[in-house]
Design an enzyme around this catalytic site. Structure first.
Site, PDB file in Angstrom:
ATOM      1  N   GLU A  19       1.519  -0.566  -5.080  1.00 43.29           N
ATOM      2  CA  GLU A  19       0.496   0.437  -5.330  1.00 43.29           C
ATOM      3  C   GLU A  19       1.230   1.771  -5.317  1.00 43.29           C
ATOM      4  O   GLU A  19       1.495   2.346  -4.262  1.00 43.29           O
ATOM      5  CB  GLU A  19      -0.588   0.435  -4.252  1.00 43.29           C
ATOM      6  CG  GLU A  19      -1.697   1.428  -4.602  1.00 43.29           C
ATOM      7  CD  GLU A  19      -2.316   2.136  -3.402  1.00 43.29           C
ATOM      8  OE1 GLU A  19      -3.458   2.606  -3.538  1.00 43.29           O
ATOM      9  OE2 GLU A  19      -1.654   2.249  -2.353  1.00 43.29           O
ATOM     10  N   ASP A  33       0.829  -1.199   0.000  1.00 37.19           N
ATOM     11  CA  ASP A  33       0.000   0.000   0.000  1.00 37.19           C
ATOM     12  C   ASP A  33       0.869   1.257   0.000  1.00 37.19           C
ATOM     13  O   ASP A  33       1.884   1.336   0.700  1.00 37.19           O
ATOM     14  CB  ASP A  33      -0.882  -0.027   1.251  1.00 37.19           C
ATOM     15  CG  ASP A  33      -1.912   1.079   1.286  1.00 37.19           C
ATOM     16  OD1 ASP A  33      -2.762   1.105   0.390  1.00 37.19           O
ATOM     17  OD2 ASP A  33      -1.866   1.895   2.224  1.00 37.19           O
TER      18      ASP A  33
END
Length: 547
Positions: free
Chosen positions: A272, A210
């Site tokens: 990401e 993330d």
């Protein structure tokens, strides 16, 4: 069914499960690990290679689990470590790889480390794990700089010191309950290597990382007051932002890659990273760093033949320059579902959530284009990501009552950004069951729209032409013809038409209003919609043909 272990990830189709909303095993209205385990057969039958799960760690859930309080356990809402082990083992038994989310940019404010930091004094070792700074102005009453949270409002929160006086400020690029870690601290780096080992030892096949572009901040925290865009990346034509895409992130990922390479079975890292241009994103997937990075440029590409080709060409060239595979994705838990996005006029600005009083999409047009976009995407070389429910043609819940919204973007933006709840609504399995079969009862943590009965899996399974059966056919043909590892050759590209060869197939997408003609003697293997009465390709349709 099992993808080859020889760099299996280079052409894998990976299915994202959002644990809250996939399947509820105990009837409390919240999806959980036992529910996921019970539904793994769906993923096997669909024909994907791997499953990626969004966070299921202990969390106060201020940001749907992306505020992690314990990286080595399972939130009681979702089960326990034994359930995680069973899920991983069952997935492997079904021939599926398992990726889990890792959230290294920040912890929850409920994490023990942050509690220690609040109890400690300025300059202490406990505070050095995070980004604490003295404030500006008289008495330190102003934030250390002008940075803004991507969820709205300032990116700094002031603490009250142990003696009750106003104290230092801590950085939170997201919600105030998500304090940013200090990745210049060796203790932070050692901790996450330990976390990686914990899950690798339990058998996971990789990690989706993330906010991979955000871990390292510019050392002097130089001022930056540009308006933030929720997960919108960095403008390619402006000065670099001091909190995104700093050089120091690459050292971290080289260390992680070295660790993963000591484990058998090709364990992978997926970034990401909202980074532009494509050449900078490709730096995250150099041979000694990550294996994949999400291709958000493709996700945001307008529905036009020449614009699609431009993004595809740019993506392939940038990744090929570093020997990396390219990923393709149309939907995830952070964006409006593509069956809804594509129901708006071409070229409309990116949507950050939709409410009942917003302009509504053309549902039929959106699904038609979404099916065409899916067949285009699944024909491209590299790896593809699917978001749960897209195989059913699910649209966004665009009339979700505002009182049910839980995304912090809604509250922190002073209710100007509807946020991401509309794409996170529990998915329908059975049309006539309570909660559409999401759980054994009628509870669901976000309300499901009445229209979703028509999208339920049991209404589509074995029904020729259904969106579910189109996905199954596409994934079977993709594997049979080795499309993920084949070379792409362009045949035609205009705003109205896009045609390319991939392996033995000719792929044609008609973006225009007028029907397109198939080559003489072409044999259609798969079409996103039926051809017209004259055997031509209608508007907003993709076909795979042997020619």
């Amino acid at each position: 069914m099992q993808p080859t272990t020889d760099r299996w990830w280079r052409d894998a189709v990976i299915y994202q499960v959002y644990p809250r909303s996939f399947a509820d095993g105990d009837g409390d209205g919240m999806g959980d690990l036992p529910g996921i385990t019970a539904r793994l057969g769906h993923l096997r039958d669909l024909g994907v290679d791997a499953v990626w799960l969004s966070p299921f760690y202990p969390s106060p859930q201020h940001d749907a689990g992306y505020d992690v309080a314990d990286y080595r356990s399972v939130d009681a809402r979702f089960g326990n470590l034994g359930d995680a082990d069973k899920m991983i083992a069952e997935a492997h038994g079904q021939g599926l790889k398992v990726l889990v989310d890792l959230v290294p940019n920040h912890t929850s404010s409920d994490h023990p480390w942050f509690g220690e930091a609040l109890a400690a004094s300025p300059g202490s070792d406990a505070r050095e794990r995070y980004v604490f700074r003295d404030g500006r102005g008289p008495g330190g009453d102003e934030p250390p700089n002008g940075w803004r949270s991507v969820f709205g409002g300032p990116a700094w929160e002031r603490v009250v010191e142990a003696d009750g006086t106003p104290g230092q400020w801590y950085l939170h690029l997201f919600d105030a309950t998500q304090p940013d870690l200090n990745w210049g601290n060796p203790e932070v780096r050692a901790e996450f290597l330990s976390v990686l080992r914990f899950w690798l030892d339990r058998g996971v096949d990789g990690f989706r990382v993330d906010v991979a572009h955000g871990l390292v901040k510019e050392e002097n925290l130089s001022d930056w007051e540009a308006p933030p865009v929720i997960l919108g990346g960095v403008p390619p034509d402006g000065p670099p932002a001091p909190m995104w895409d700093q050089e120091g992130v690459h050292e971290i990922y080289r260390q992680w890659r070295a660790l993963l390479d000591t484990y058998p079975g090709e364990r992978i890292l997926v970034a990401e990273a909202w980074v532009q241009p494509a050449e900078r994103l490709a730096r995250y997937v150099r041979p000694d760093e990550m294996h994949q990075a999400f291709n958000f440029l493709y996700l945001q590409a307008p529905w036009s033949g020449d614009r699609q080709r431009a993004v595809i060409e740019t993506s392939l060239a940038a990744n090929q320059a570093v020997g990396a595979t390219t990923t393709w994705v149309l939907s995830n838990h952070d964006v409006v579902r593509h069956a809804t996005r594509l129901g708006y006029p071409v070229g409309q600005d990116r949507l950050h959530g939709i409410g009942a009083d917003d302009p509504q999409p053309d549902i039929a047009l959106g699904l038609r284009r979404a099916r065409a976009a899916t067949l285009l995407m699944l024909a491209l070389p590299g790896s593809a990501y699917l978001y749960q429910g897209e195989e059913l043609g699910l649209p966004e819940h665009t009339t979700l009552p505002d009182e049910h919204r839980q995304d912090p973007a809604w509250s922190r933006s002073e209710q100007t950004e509807r946020g991401r709840d509309g794409c996170r609504v529990p998915i329908p399995w059975e049309a006539d069951a309570p909660s559409y079969g999401f759980g054994p009862g009628d509870r669901s943590w976000l309300p499901q729209p009445a229209s979703w009965a028509e999208y339920a899996l049991d209404r589509q399974r074995d029904v020729p032409g259904s969106t579910y059966e189109m996905y199954r056919s596409a994934l079977r043909l993709r594997r049979t013809h080795g499309l993920g590892r084949a070379a792409l050759t362009w045949v035609q590209s205009t705003p109205e038409r896009l045609t390319f060869r991939i392996g033995p197939l000719l792929v044609m997408t008609n973006f225009g209003d007028e029907p397109a003609t198939l080559p003489v003697g072409a044999r259609v293997l798969l079409s996103s919609e039926p051809l017209d009465a004259d055997g031509r390709i209608p508007a907003d349709v993709t076909v795979w043909v042997l020619s």
